[in-house]
Design an enzyme around this catalytic site. Structure first.
Site, mmCIF file in Angstrom:
data_model
loop_
_atom_site.group_PDB
_atom_site.id
_atom_site.type_symbol
_atom_site.label_atom_id
_atom_site.label_comp_id
_atom_site.label_asym_id
_atom_site.label_seq_id
_atom_site.Cartn_x
_atom_site.Cartn_y
_atom_site.Cartn_z
ATOM 1 N N ALA A 43 0.943 -1.313 -0.471
ATOM 2 C CA ALA A 43 0.310 -0.046 0.120
ATOM 3 C C ALA A 43 0.942 1.340 -0.176
ATOM 4 C CB ALA A 43 -0.736 0.026 1.052
ATOM 5 N N ASN A 46 3.163 1.947 -2.936
ATOM 6 C CA ASN A 46 1.658 2.180 -4.427
ATOM 7 C C ASN A 46 2.191 3.430 -4.281
ATOM 8 O OD1 ASN A 46 1.924 -0.415 -5.008
ATOM 9 N ND2 ASN A 46 -0.241 -0.711 -4.233
ATOM 10 N N ARG A 176 -7.146 -4.438 6.621
ATOM 11 C CA ARG A 176 -7.502 -5.463 5.502
ATOM 12 C C ARG A 176 -7.586 -6.862 6.753
ATOM 13 N NH1 ARG A 176 -6.734 -3.221 2.057
ATOM 14 N NH2 ARG A 176 -5.091 -2.685 0.619
ATOM 15 N N GLY A 234 -16.445 4.022 -2.802
ATOM 16 C CA GLY A 234 -16.438 3.387 -4.188
ATOM 17 C C GLY A 234 -16.345 3.763 -4.983
ATOM 18 N N ASP A 264 -4.610 3.455 -2.786
ATOM 19 C CA ASP A 264 -3.862 3.797 -2.528
ATOM 20 C C ASP A 264 -3.029 4.563 -3.617
ATOM 21 O OD1 ASP A 264 -2.824 2.296 -0.927
ATOM 22 O OD2 ASP A 264 -2.267 0.465 -2.746
#
Length: 331
Positions: A43, A46, A176, A234, A264
């Site tokens: 992450a 990135n 996560r 989203g 990210d």
């Protein structure tokens, strides 16, 4: 970075684990694929690579194993223009590994990162000289899930009162579930996220962590302290809560190849916009543009449009951005 989000001197420093990643072609199953593509995934790196793409000086601090996968990670992140000279090579612990499993419109991720080199990081990483001249330190909720010492690293950084920090701290919740014991992530991540200057959280992950019926304003009530809270709904929009009020910017209409890495990329775009001092609208737009680049590739890091095209999108009137930016981006 001042309270008005004006431009600031100094680089961004990102801290966190990056792993080697294996993935079949998007249309293939992991069980049946004859070939797996090797890439890198993390992450924080990135974010660092996209910041470098956008012209922001950036360093990534971490640890990798003294092994071929670690050398590949360093080579790929460094080739993107990120300063990796502060990454430690651990002679005793391996580089972490993840394997992607495409399942329809979603991608399941299997982690093989126990006892990895990065999991041994601790608060001493914060002593790195690069932080002395940084404008922003970027952290995520992945790191505190890796080990007690990694959790201490993040908690130590965020324990400094906001008014006394030499740099702004950006924190992406980045939940996560596979990394957390059941029932533990919500409390820890809420506490950490509420101590940052800039916090990013997806509405879906906020609902998973803190309540299934949450709306963006409810998330702000749960996280009142950050000077800027960005709630990502989203592919619909991003909602920013700050002392400028509430600002909502629709997302770009983009064909999704794989969603991993888009959050990210979005964070990198927003941070770049804030550092350039162009205002919240432009920062959120740049976040969406950068995220769309990640959505269009199977790797976590995809190519950005050229700078002229990015500028045209940033300059669109609000009505045109909402109505047609997706077509302009994808065409």
């Amino acid at each position: 970075m001042t309270s008005g989000w004006q431009s600031a001197e100094g680089a961004v420093v990102c801290i966190g684990e990056t792993m080697a990643a294996l993935a079949p072609a998007p249309s293939s199953s992991l069980e049946c694929a004859d070939d797996l593509r090797v890439s890198v995934a993390g992450a924080e790196s990135n974010v660092a690579m996209y910041l470098a793409d956008l012209g922001v000086p950036v360093s990534w601090l971490s640890a990798v194993g003294d092994d071929p996968l670690g050398r590949r990670v360093l080579a790929e992140v460094g080739a993107a223009g990120v300063d990796v000279s502060g990454v430690r090579c651990d002679p005793e612990r391996p580089t972490g590994l993840l394997v992607k499993e495409p399942t329809g419109s979603r991608t399941r991720v299997h982690y093989y990162r126990g006892n990895s080199a990065a999991s041994a990081m601790g608060p001493d990483v914060l002593d790195d000289d690069r932080l002395g001249s940084a404008s922003v330190l970027h952290l995520t909720g992945v790191t505190p899930a890796l080990s007690p010492s990694c959790r201490s690293l993040v908690a130590t950084a965020l324990s400094v009162p906001a008014a006394e920090r030499p740099y702004a701290i950006s924190f992406d919740v980045n939940h996560r579930p596979a990394l957390w014991p059941p029932g533990t992530a919500g409390t820890v991540l809420r506490d950490l996220a509420d101590r940052a200057d800039i916090t990013f959280v997806g509405l879906d992950e906020a609902r998973e962590l803190w309540g299934a019926d949450l709306q963006p304003a409810d998330v702000r009530a749960l996280l009142p302290q950050p000077r800027l809270l960005v709630v990502k709904d989203g592919g619909h929009s991003a909602i920013a809560f700050s002392d400028e009020g509430v600002r909502t910017v629709p997302a770009l209409d983009t064909d999704v190849v794989e969603p991993v890495g888009a959050g990210d990329a979005f964070a990198a775009g927003v941070l770049t916009g804030l550092l350039r001092g162009g205002g919240m609208e432009r920062a959120l737009r740049l976040g969406h543009i950068t995220a769309a680049s990640a959505l269009k590739v199977t790797a976590d890091h995809g190519p950005l449009p050229d700078s002229a095209r990015i500028e045209r999108l940033l300059e669109l009137p609000t009505s045109e951005w909402a109505a047609g930016a997706g077509t302009r981006f994808c065409g």
